[in-house]
Design an enzyme around this catalytic site. Sequence first.
Site, mmCIF file in Angstrom:
data_model
loop_
_atom_site.group_PDB
_atom_site.id
_atom_site.type_symbol
_atom_site.label_atom_id
_atom_site.label_comp_id
_atom_site.label_asym_id
_atom_site.label_seq_id
_atom_site.Cartn_x
_atom_site.Cartn_y
_atom_site.Cartn_z
ATOM 1 N N CYS A 26 61.839 92.777 52.974
ATOM 2 C CA CYS A 26 61.254 91.462 53.232
ATOM 3 C C CYS A 26 61.069 91.361 54.740
ATOM 4 O O CYS A 26 60.925 92.386 55.413
ATOM 5 C CB CYS A 26 62.106 90.334 52.661
ATOM 6 N N HIS A 529 61.223 80.991 58.085
ATOM 7 C CA HIS A 529 61.722 81.583 56.839
ATOM 8 C C HIS A 529 62.071 80.442 55.889
ATOM 9 O O HIS A 529 62.917 79.605 56.189
ATOM 10 C CB HIS A 529 62.949 82.444 57.121
#
Length: 607
Positions: A26, A529
């Site tokens: 990720c 995020h």
Amino acid sequence: MKYKEFCEQIIELVGGKNNIEAVVHCMTRLRFTLKDRNKAKTDDIKALKDVIDVVSNEVAYQIIIGTQVAQIHEELLQLLGLETSVEKKVKKNPVKAVLDVLSECMNPILEPMMAAGIIAGLLSIVSLTGLISPESSTYFIYDTLRQAVFYFLPVYMAMAFAKRLHASPYLAVTIAVTLLSVGINGVEGLNVFGINLPTITYSNSFFPILLGVWFMGYVTKALEKLMPQALQYFFNPVLTLVICLPITLALFGPIGTWLSDLLNLVFQFLMNTFGNWSAVMLYAACQPFLIMMGAGNFIIPIYMNFYATQGFDPIFTLAWIVSDIAVCGAVLGYFFKAKDAKQKQLFGTTAFSAFMGITEPAVYGVFVKYRRPFVAVMIGGGLGGLFGGLMGVKSYAPVTLFGITSFIGNNEYMNFYCAVGAVIIGFIGAFIAAYLLGIPQEEHVQEEPKRMNSTFTKTEIGVPVKGRAVALAQVNDKAFSTGALGKGIAIQPEENIIHSPVEGEVVSLFPTNHAIGIKTSYGIEVLIHIGIDTVELEGKYFEGMVKQGDHVKVGEPLIKADFEAITKEGYDTTVIMVITNTADYLDVLPSTETIFTGKENCLTVIV
């Protein structure tokens, strides 16, 4: 490989290649699926220099590295012999996917073609000056080199495309050299298994070998599934060639020839109806728009077909050279117009980059922001393209400005002079247009850092989402809470839309849309995020509203997230924002506010 040693250490410490079932990534971490986690030496992995932390849970064995994880992941896959993958594949438009493959695979081929074009120009110069006689062996040898590059173009194509299309490069080259052999290339009266074959000059078209290699990729996969492992080494290569060669000759040869002829007919019609000047002018004027939209690759099969069938390109090579130099002229016009030192630095560096044939920094860094340079390039590039098109300039190799001597071709000096004239017109036209159009007022441009005192300056960073402030140290993710990924702030969201806190370029957007990176014109790198471990949702409940490469303004919607649904799935919805290049600044200070309505600033970057 930059991270080879580090990747080798990781592989060894997680239990070796045989213990790894899969590895994806990720925005900040590698996620391993291990056969036996007990074999992983977690403490030793944590002690590695580039590792921030290790998290092992029921989903995956996670090694937290930071924002350089994509490069490390790519090298890791190469060492493991696995295919590149991420946690969610993005569906591409089929046409764009084909163009992306063409662009990616043809880049290495351009190197020998550009070299051959420059050699052709140099041969013309040395023969004109009398340094080398056109009748000499030296001239003959180098001229043969030039001709060989274009004659054996299908071989280059086979090698470049084979790996990308999952075929063996050596078997693909075997098919290519067979097509070019004296027994097949341009030979009449051939047949295979009783099927009559048309007469095809394979050295004049790259479509047959491209289609043949594409088909070979599927044959290779099928044989690997059907053939017993013990027999594959001996029989798969033979069967691949036996199957692919006749199919290429009987099917892809004619189809490739028809495609090649069709492209030629279309452009011959346009050139005969409107004149090729119209195509040269239009492309030279509009190339920056195509670059901005990611659509510049569509010309690749067209100009490669021109070189393969005619030996020259009457449109695109000159057009992109004129356009590139017009971009340089436009940004240089801004350089002389600007008074601000930071603006001059931006314009100067992007002008130099464009002069070297790399226009993306100017397009994304200047054109998108100020917009008027687009008009300047349309004027300058259009005028230069118009002149070159009217004069019938032909290019003999896909070169940049520094290979312009290739326009001499076979002692066609007038062709060369006109090409130079088109470039000069494009540069001067764009320079003057940009200078006269001027730099617009920057009321919508991100505010320049404000001076705090005689030494320091500060830049304010806006709020990405309405909600309640949370100290970064309280976030339930060590990669962020320890500040290893940079200083910042966290927010418990009270709305579903994530907004841009700065003006800048979207430099990274993960396929699952749970994380996004933005870089401002002043170099501040912002990472947002959304949630913790939400990558495991594989994009469910997230909707991207921008794409990588977009220029965004403060407050512009970036991502829509269904936080209610994410919470029901059991995930923490905390939105985290950090400055990933914190080390480049004196400090990054979070706001003392506890509630954000979306209009405040939540971080201050001290320069």
